[in-house]
Design a protein around this motif. Structure first.
Motif, PDB file in Angstrom:
ATOM      1  N   ARG A 152       0.683  -1.141   0.041  1.00 28.51           N
ATOM      2  CA  ARG A 152       0.155  -0.047   0.137  1.00 28.51           C
ATOM      3  C   ARG A 152       0.845   1.341   0.028  1.00 28.51           C
ATOM      4  N   MET A 153       2.161   1.093   0.441  1.00 27.59           N
ATOM      5  CA  MET A 153       3.033   2.226   0.264  1.00 27.59           C
ATOM      6  C   MET A 153       3.070   2.954  -1.045  1.00 27.59           C
ATOM      7  N   ALA A 154       3.225   2.329  -2.176  1.00 31.55           N
ATOM      8  CA  ALA A 154       3.247   2.856  -3.415  1.00 31.55           C
ATOM      9  C   ALA A 154       1.708   3.678  -3.830  1.00 31.55           C
ATOM     10  N   GLU A 155       0.565   3.271  -3.294  1.00 31.05           N
ATOM     11  CA  GLU A 155      -0.744   3.980  -3.517  1.00 31.05           C
ATOM     12  C   GLU A 155      -1.020   5.089  -2.317  1.00 31.05           C
ATOM     13  N   ARG A 156      -0.910   6.430  -2.852  1.00 32.56           N
ATOM     14  CA  ARG A 156      -1.022   7.337  -2.080  1.00 32.56           C
ATOM     15  C   ARG A 156      -2.691   7.706  -2.049  1.00 32.56           C
ATOM     16  N   SER A 157      -3.345   7.888  -1.157  1.00 36.46           N
ATOM     17  CA  SER A 157      -4.697   8.262  -0.944  1.00 36.46           C
ATOM     18  C   SER A 157      -4.957   9.630  -0.394  1.00 36.46           C
ATOM     19  N   ASP A 158      -4.080  10.547   0.054  1.00 37.09           N
ATOM     20  CA  ASP A 158      -3.930  11.892   0.220  1.00 37.09           C
ATOM     21  C   ASP A 158      -3.697  12.871  -0.974  1.00 37.09           C
ATOM     22  N   VAL A 159      -3.206  12.293  -2.146  1.00 43.65           N
ATOM     23  CA  VAL A 159      -3.089  13.102  -3.347  1.00 43.65           C
ATOM     24  C   VAL A 159      -4.324  12.838  -4.329  1.00 43.65           C
ATOM     25  N   GLN A 160      -5.002  13.967  -5.003  1.00 41.50           N
ATOM     26  CA  GLN A 160      -6.108  13.428  -5.977  1.00 41.50           C
ATOM     27  C   GLN A 160      -5.336  12.959  -7.058  1.00 41.50           C
ATOM     28  N   PRO A 161      -6.179  12.197  -7.689  1.00 39.03           N
ATOM     29  CA  PRO A 161      -5.588  11.300  -9.094  1.00 39.03           C
ATOM     30  C   PRO A 161      -5.109  12.485 -10.230  1.00 39.03           C
ATOM     31  N   ALA A 162      -5.876  13.702 -10.145  1.00 35.95           N
ATOM     32  CA  ALA A 162      -5.773  14.624 -11.053  1.00 35.95           C
ATOM     33  C   ALA A 162      -4.455  15.382 -11.102  1.00 35.95           C
ATOM     34  N   LEU A 163      -3.996  15.349  -9.697  1.00 37.10           N
ATOM     35  CA  LEU A 163      -2.571  16.113  -9.337  1.00 37.10           C
ATOM     36  C   LEU A 163      -1.560  15.106  -9.134  1.00 37.10           C
ATOM     37  N   LYS A 213       4.578  14.369  -8.480  1.00 38.84           N
ATOM     38  CA  LYS A 213       5.558  13.396  -8.873  1.00 38.84           C
ATOM     39  C   LYS A 213       6.741  14.050  -8.732  1.00 38.84           C
ATOM     40  N   LYS A 214       7.135  15.372  -9.378  1.00 39.82           N
ATOM     41  CA  LYS A 214       8.269  16.146  -9.458  1.00 39.82           C
ATOM     42  C   LYS A 214       8.471  17.032  -8.202  1.00 39.82           C
ATOM     43  N   HIS A 215       7.480  17.029  -7.425  1.00 37.49           N
ATOM     44  CA  HIS A 215       7.643  17.772  -6.215  1.00 37.49           C
ATOM     45  C   HIS A 215       8.672  17.096  -5.034  1.00 37.49           C
ATOM     46  N   TYR A 216       9.652  17.921  -4.617  1.00 39.81           N
ATOM     47  CA  TYR A 216      10.364  17.496  -3.549  1.00 39.81           C
ATOM     48  C   TYR A 216      10.449  18.665  -2.368  1.00 39.81           C
TER      49      TYR A 216
END
Length: 96
Positions: free
Chosen positions: A10-21, A26-29
């Motif tokens: 489940r670590m790869a799947e994030r539920s706190d980020v909307q699918p459209a965003l 992905k490039k944010h650090y």
């Protein structure tokens, strides 16, 4: 128990980020206050805008000062000259 809240799958799947965003995030650090860019003191333009805009700023400040304090200063000058005139009038009105 809090550290094991998500399984490895489940670590790869994030539920706190909307699918459209997801593409944007992905490039944010995260930086955490680290300075990554700075402006050299030699590149800072401090004095020339002051000199360049000096006449306009002076006129704006003078107009603002006159609109705020002009009535009071005008009344003070009027009272000063009137009182000088009245003093001279009272001092010399009895003389021929």
């Amino acid at each position: 128990e809090m550290a094991l809240r998500r399984s490895i799958i489940r670590m790869a799947e994030r539920s706190d980020v909307q699918p459209a965003l997801k593409k944007l995030w992905k490039k944010h650090y995260k930086v955490d206050g680290q300075v990554t860019q700075h402006l050299s003191p030699f590149e800072q333009n401090i004095v020339s805008p002051l000199i360049k805009h000096f006449p306009e700023n002076t006129m704006k400040r003078a107009i603002k000062f006159v609109t705020e304090a002009g009535a009071g200063l005008g009344l003070g000058v009027f009272v000063y000259y009137w009182s000088e005139w009245k003093f001279a009038d009272l001092a010399y009105h009895h003389r021929p």
